[in-house]
Design an enzyme around this catalytic site. Structure first.
Site, PDB file in Angstrom:
ATOM      1  N   HIS A 107      -4.266  -9.084   2.966  1.00 37.87           N
ATOM      2  CA  HIS A 107      -5.720  -9.083   3.081  1.00 37.87           C
ATOM      3  C   HIS A 107      -6.150 -10.052   4.180  1.00 37.87           C
ATOM      4  O   HIS A 107      -5.637 -11.165   4.277  1.00 37.87           O
ATOM      5  CB  HIS A 107      -6.369  -9.475   1.757  1.00 37.87           C
ATOM      6  CG  HIS A 107      -6.269  -8.399   0.717  1.00 37.87           C
ATOM      7  ND1 HIS A 107      -5.289  -8.390  -0.247  1.00 37.87           N
ATOM      8  CD2 HIS A 107      -7.014  -7.285   0.513  1.00 37.87           C
ATOM      9  CE1 HIS A 107      -5.440  -7.319  -1.010  1.00 37.87           C
ATOM     10  NE2 HIS A 107      -6.475  -6.636  -0.573  1.00 37.87           N
ATOM     11  N   ARG A 122      -1.741  -1.380  -6.773  1.00 40.00           N
ATOM     12  CA  ARG A 122      -1.881  -2.547  -5.892  1.00 40.00           C
ATOM     13  C   ARG A 122      -2.821  -3.578  -6.520  1.00 40.00           C
ATOM     14  O   ARG A 122      -2.598  -4.787  -6.414  1.00 40.00           O
ATOM     15  CB  ARG A 122      -2.383  -2.094  -4.524  1.00 40.00           C
ATOM     16  CG  ARG A 122      -2.653  -3.227  -3.522  1.00 40.00           C
ATOM     17  CD  ARG A 122      -2.869  -2.610  -2.152  1.00 40.00           C
ATOM     18  NE  ARG A 122      -3.581  -3.480  -1.236  1.00 40.00           N
ATOM     19  CZ  ARG A 122      -3.032  -4.402  -0.476  1.00 40.00           C
ATOM     20  NH1 ARG A 122      -1.737  -4.637  -0.553  1.00 40.00           N
ATOM     21  NH2 ARG A 122      -3.764  -5.119   0.365  1.00 40.00           N
ATOM     22  N   LYS A 135      -1.958  -1.356   7.531  1.00 44.30           N
ATOM     23  CA  LYS A 135      -3.322  -0.837   7.637  1.00 44.30           C
ATOM     24  C   LYS A 135      -4.182  -1.729   8.518  1.00 44.30           C
ATOM     25  O   LYS A 135      -5.020  -1.248   9.288  1.00 44.30           O
ATOM     26  CB  LYS A 135      -3.925  -0.713   6.239  1.00 44.30           C
ATOM     27  CG  LYS A 135      -5.371  -0.230   6.220  1.00 44.30           C
ATOM     28  CD  LYS A 135      -5.897  -0.177   4.804  1.00 44.30           C
ATOM     29  CE  LYS A 135      -7.369   0.237   4.794  1.00 44.30           C
ATOM     30  NZ  LYS A 135      -7.912   0.283   3.406  1.00 44.30           N
ATOM     31  N   TYR A 137      -9.945  -7.351  -5.497  1.00 42.14           N
ATOM     32  CA  TYR A 137      -8.711  -6.794  -6.037  1.00 42.14           C
ATOM     33  C   TYR A 137      -8.150  -7.658  -7.169  1.00 42.14           C
ATOM     34  O   TYR A 137      -7.113  -7.368  -7.725  1.00 42.14           O
ATOM     35  CB  TYR A 137      -7.646  -6.695  -4.947  1.00 42.14           C
ATOM     36  CG  TYR A 137      -7.952  -5.647  -3.905  1.00 42.14           C
ATOM     37  CD1 TYR A 137      -7.550  -4.330  -4.073  1.00 42.14           C
ATOM     38  CD2 TYR A 137      -8.660  -5.970  -2.755  1.00 42.14           C
ATOM     39  CE1 TYR A 137      -7.836  -3.360  -3.127  1.00 42.14           C
ATOM     40  CE2 TYR A 137      -8.954  -5.012  -1.806  1.00 42.14           C
ATOM     41  CZ  TYR A 137      -8.539  -3.713  -1.994  1.00 42.14           C
ATOM     42  OH  TYR A 137      -8.825  -2.766  -1.052  1.00 42.14           O
ATOM     43  N   ARG A 180       0.831  -1.189   0.000  1.00 42.38           N
ATOM     44  CA  ARG A 180       0.000   0.000   0.000  1.00 42.38           C
ATOM     45  C   ARG A 180       0.878   1.256   0.000  1.00 42.38           C
ATOM     46  O   ARG A 180       2.056   1.210   0.346  1.00 42.38           O
ATOM     47  CB  ARG A 180      -0.905   0.021   1.232  1.00 42.38           C
ATOM     48  CG  ARG A 180      -1.881  -1.152   1.324  1.00 42.38           C
ATOM     49  CD  ARG A 180      -2.699  -1.063   2.589  1.00 42.38           C
ATOM     50  NE  ARG A 180      -3.683  -2.130   2.687  1.00 42.38           N
ATOM     51  CZ  ARG A 180      -3.455  -3.304   3.264  1.00 42.38           C
ATOM     52  NH1 ARG A 180      -2.268  -3.561   3.800  1.00 42.38           N
ATOM     53  NH2 ARG A 180      -4.402  -4.227   3.325  1.00 42.38           N
ATOM     54  N   HIS A 199      -3.968   3.335  -5.846  1.00 41.67           N
ATOM     55  CA  HIS A 199      -4.364   2.007  -5.386  1.00 41.67           C
ATOM     56  C   HIS A 199      -4.521   1.029  -6.550  1.00 41.67           C
ATOM     57  O   HIS A 199      -4.486  -0.191  -6.348  1.00 41.67           O
ATOM     58  CB  HIS A 199      -5.663   2.090  -4.585  1.00 41.67           C
ATOM     59  CG  HIS A 199      -5.836   0.966  -3.606  1.00 41.67           C
ATOM     60  ND1 HIS A 199      -5.052   0.823  -2.491  1.00 41.67           N
ATOM     61  CD2 HIS A 199      -6.694  -0.079  -3.586  1.00 41.67           C
ATOM     62  CE1 HIS A 199      -5.415  -0.253  -1.817  1.00 41.67           C
ATOM     63  NE2 HIS A 199      -6.416  -0.825  -2.463  1.00 41.67           N
TER      64      HIS A 199
END
Length: 354
Positions: free
Chosen positions: A304, A281, A222, A313, A197, A278
């Site tokens: 994740h 990513r 995160k 994603y 990220r 993003h």
């Protein structure tokens, strides 16, 4: 006498004395709350002036945001630097509004205004609304605020989870070449190589880079769960090019907001449309799947928490999937290839993404 109550999983101590505004503070432990209450009461009994909190100076929404961002709770959040940038987006629209008079209707109007502005995606506005909400909640807890209309609330903007923007290799090359500095160019390429990220990249320290094991250790993420990210040969090459013997600080000396700004400028010069940081990513995650890694392996790299979160994603290249299902076009028999070419001649050009 100080009163201590349990509030939202913490302990709030409140000291009230006739003729003075109530004093309150919230603690993680009951013992700390009791100690603070005793200390404040002792100072009052001895006639020592008790320093009033800055809440006496809080009049507008801008004042409230400034006060909140200076609290220990706000400083400890991983989103601290991003929250400062978010407050700069909020202040021009409702910064002058009386903090005690901001209504849910006013907050809803702010949401509509922000969604109508450039570079204000629903996710961005959602983060800004969350920042405002946290500021009000902490003010109620710490400053004993009594809001006439309660904490202003509005429904969160709907986020389209079906975004499938891919960054092909030729586009990435143009994007890197269009960067104004080698720092941002390396950071963007490293994002695609590692699936890290933006905050993880700008917060990466050299002491966390293990060249021997070709990996980096992320102690602050995160999700709050540390993880080790393996480095591809290209990622190692990018880091080695920046490394100088004895380096111990940050790998990239750049702020998160500046990264996004640099991406927008580079994308404009490179002719890339509708591109967000993003998306790099997203691209990295899809490439991991296309290399043959399974969901568990990809989740270990990307961080994740659940496989369902990982699905949004993952947008695999259709050509890659076709090649996995059967032989490539060049491997078809001459007869089948001839039939395929005859059919293609009669078809209109394929639509992008079809």
């Amino acid at each position: 006498m100080a009163s201590i109550t349990k509030y939202r999983g913490k302990w709030r101590c409140q000291v009230r004395r006739k003729g003075m505004a109530p004093l309150s503070k919230t603690f993680e432990r009951h013992a700390d709350a009791a100690a603070w209450g005793s200390h404040v009461e002792a100072k009052i009994a001895a006639g020592v002036p008790v320093e009033q909190d800055r809440h006496r100076d809080i009049k507008t929404v801008a004042d409230l945001l400034d006060w909140y961002l200076a609290t220990d709770e706000a400083k400890a959040k991983k989103s601290a630097s991003n929250d400062h940038d978010r407050s700069k987006n909020i202040k021009p629209l409702i910064g002058d509004v009386d903090a005690f008079k901001l209504t849910s209707a006013g907050l809803s109007q702010y949401k509509r205004d922000r969604l109508g502005m450039p570079r204000s995606a629903p996710q961005t506005v959602q983060h800004e609304l969350a920042l405002l909400h946290r500021a009000y909640v902490v003010a109620v807890e710490e400053l004993d605020w009594k809001l006439p209309n309660g904490i202003p609330r509005t429904r969160r903007p709907l986020i389209d989870s079906a975004r499938d923007r891919r960054v092909k290799q030729d586009e990435l090359v143009r994007l890197v070449q269009a960067c104004e500095s080698p720092d941002t160019a390396a950071l963007m390429e490293l994002a695609v190589e590692t699936a890290m990220r933006r905050g993880e990249l700008v917060g990466l320290e050299w002491k966390r880079v293990d060249f021997a094991r070709k990996s980096v250790y992320l102690d602050r993420t995160k999700t709050g769960s540390p993880r080790t990210v393996p480095l591809s040969p290209r990622a190692v090459e990018l880091l080695l090019a920046r490394y100088r013997k004895g380096d111990t600080g940050l790998v990239f000396n750049i702020q998160p907001g500046s990264v996004s700004q640099a991406l927008r400028r580079a994308a404009k010069r490179a002719g890339s449309k509708d591109l967000r940081f993003h998306d790099l990513r997203h691209e990295a995650t899809s490439r991991l799947f296309e290399k043959g890694l399974n969901q568990i392996e990809v989740a270990r790299i990307t961080g994740h928490k659940t496989l369902s979160m990982l699905n949004r994603y993952t947008h695999l290249d259709v050509e890659h999937l076709v090649n996995k299902l059967g032989p490539r076009v060049e491997d078809l028999t001459p007869e089948l290839l001839e039939r395929l070419l005859d059919v293609l001649k009669d078809l209109p050009s394929a639509r992008p993404g079809a």
